[in-house]
Design an enzyme around this catalytic site. Sequence first.
Site, PDB file in Angstrom:
ATOM      1  N   CYS A 188       0.825  -1.202   0.000  1.00 21.69           N
ATOM      2  CA  CYS A 188       0.000   0.000   0.000  1.00 21.69           C
ATOM      3  C   CYS A 188       0.859   1.251   0.000  1.00 21.69           C
ATOM      4  O   CYS A 188       2.076   1.201   0.174  1.00 21.69           O
ATOM      5  CB  CYS A 188      -0.889   0.039   1.248  1.00 21.69           C
ATOM      6  N   ARG A 237      -4.340   0.777  -1.751  1.00 19.20           N
ATOM      7  CA  ARG A 237      -4.022  -0.631  -1.523  1.00 19.20           C
ATOM      8  C   ARG A 237      -3.782  -1.386  -2.820  1.00 19.20           C
ATOM      9  O   ARG A 237      -4.519  -1.233  -3.787  1.00 19.20           O
ATOM     10  CB  ARG A 237      -5.154  -1.314  -0.755  1.00 19.20           C
ATOM     11  N   ASN A 251       1.468  -0.553   5.201  1.00 21.56           N
ATOM     12  CA  ASN A 251       2.163  -0.803   3.935  1.00 21.56           C
ATOM     13  C   ASN A 251       3.166  -1.924   4.169  1.00 21.56           C
ATOM     14  O   ASN A 251       4.048  -1.797   5.018  1.00 21.56           O
ATOM     15  CB  ASN A 251       2.887   0.467   3.478  1.00 21.56           C
ATOM     16  N   GLU A 269       4.138  -6.392   4.210  1.00 21.75           N
ATOM     17  CA  GLU A 269       3.663  -7.758   4.459  1.00 21.75           C
ATOM     18  C   GLU A 269       4.253  -8.258   5.777  1.00 21.75           C
ATOM     19  O   GLU A 269       5.429  -8.027   6.058  1.00 21.75           O
ATOM     20  CB  GLU A 269       4.093  -8.720   3.338  1.00 21.75           C
TER      21      GLU A 269
END
Length: 626
Positions: A2, A50, A75, A77
Amino acid sequence: MCGICGIVHIDLCKSVVREDLERMCKTLIHRGPDDEGFFIDQNVGLGMRRLNIIDLVTGHQPILNENGFIRIIFNGEIYNYPDLRKELEKRGHKFSTSSDTETIVHLYEEYGEKCVEKLNGMFAFAIWDHINQRLLLARDRLGVKPLYYFFDDRSFVFGSEIKAILEYREIPRSIDFKALDSFLTFEYIPAPLSIFKGIRKLPPGHTLTLQNGKVSINRYWDLRFNRLKRSEEDLCHELYELLKDAVRIRLISDVPLGAFLSGGIDSSTIVCMMSEIMNQPVKTFSIGFDDPSYNELQYARTVANQFGTDHCELTIKPDVVNLVESLVSYLDEPLADFSIFPTYLVSQLARQNVTVVLSGDGGDELFAGYEWYIADRIDRYYRRLPVALRKRWIPRLVNYIPPSSRKKGFVNKLKRFVEGSILPDPLQHFRWNIFLTEEKKNYLYSEELKRSVMPLNASLPFVSYLETVEEADPLWQQQFADIKTYLVDDILVKVDRMSMANSLEARTPYLDYRVVEFAAGIPSHLKLNGFRTKYLLKRCMHNKLPPVILNRKKEGFSIPIKNWLRQELNPMMQDVLSQERLKKEGLFDASYIGKLKAEHLSGIANNSHQLWSLMIFEIWRDMYLN
């Protein structure tokens, strides 16, 4: 993946305007083309764009906790989120999505600011805690994901990229000359500086808290030197298993994924491990050049053939000069790393097939892959020569040798080594990374610019990193300094901006913090063994990768820009570095830049680094200040 942004006014009666957030988010669409979300509560506003990777249906942000008083925009993972989710559910937390983002909200409920210590991933996030009226920002340990902020005691503004912050109209646009000096010295701007005065980078491994009108920044992780006392065989086995697990957890995705493949040992190792884990051919992507000395496609093909990958490649031609302005716009601030071109184009190629790629970034810093580590070892013998020979006669002799048009080669390496030997002793390690010496600044900088920066020394923070781990040997001190500077503020910036410009998520298994901490403890003779780089990693992969890959020299991801400046890029260079323009701006000595251009065009010197940096700055200046 994001793009995030937000505004917090210190005056509780001053409301955030939705249109401001919308403009900020619009600048981040390339980071998140699939969805957007907003939250405004009087003086607080959060926004996000996103890119759907995990939980395509219910992962809309901002995400709330159970009672709705804590919100997050995220933003990145989190690769260990399945295990964290199980732990949190046992503690009674209720999840409303399947996303990794929601895990952080509930971790914050349990651990507050220390929630970041539980995370394994790449991330930059913002949490608004309504009950405590607290904003928490955090950036991952190695700085894979960016986060910038501005604070003037009235408003706090943050974003994944500078361009988002600049959309808030009260942000002043003026150059931080210390940052400019650092850029011209190293070709990038080290944290916490940015090119804009007042806008700062949140350093890797840090959190920032805004509460009661005060900002506090705290480090939650740092790299420690702790030598591992195990056999070479055990270290080799442990490294392989750690790397393979780092790859495995980075394969979590609800969209197609693949890998960058340069044909070097780092990316080849990643592709090898992906092939062992996945039940289908790995999609791989490579870039080459029509200049043979810069083309490494044959090595990538060798690896692709061995592992049966679904391989795509692209040959770059000089017409990429048309990309210059668009790439500078994605960067936000000057970055003169030549390899932005191939990184952008290989990302563009990959995005036509996948949404996520794994890359080999970080391997050179962790396992001593750069040629400057070898140069430092050679320098120990070179220093035994008489000072007059080293500092005066050899540099004069080498200066008469014209540079080669080839990518590297003995002549170019020799010239670079000898030029670096003239630098002060504390800067010897950075000989390959310093592109503008203090002596040359005296010729290049105007009197006004000299007054602004010359009392300072852009190199001092870099030298301080060498001294941070005094108990370590010289090689690890150098690696530590490179991880803290070149990796974070050049390599990772380049990969993040160029991949996200194509809405592509790039994951870096080597920068799993477990791998990084392990590498820090590997004895240096198992990284640089004699003059053999990445010794332990190569030992690890000796029966997995072809000998031609294991034994090839480090080449680097570069382009023939020194040749392009004499040809295709010459009209642009003459335009943006014209005497009329430079005299009008008053920052640089136009006659000295004219001398640099003349030397380069005649072939008696390779001034491509200095000229390209100046060009990038001037193009950036037109785009953001004029």
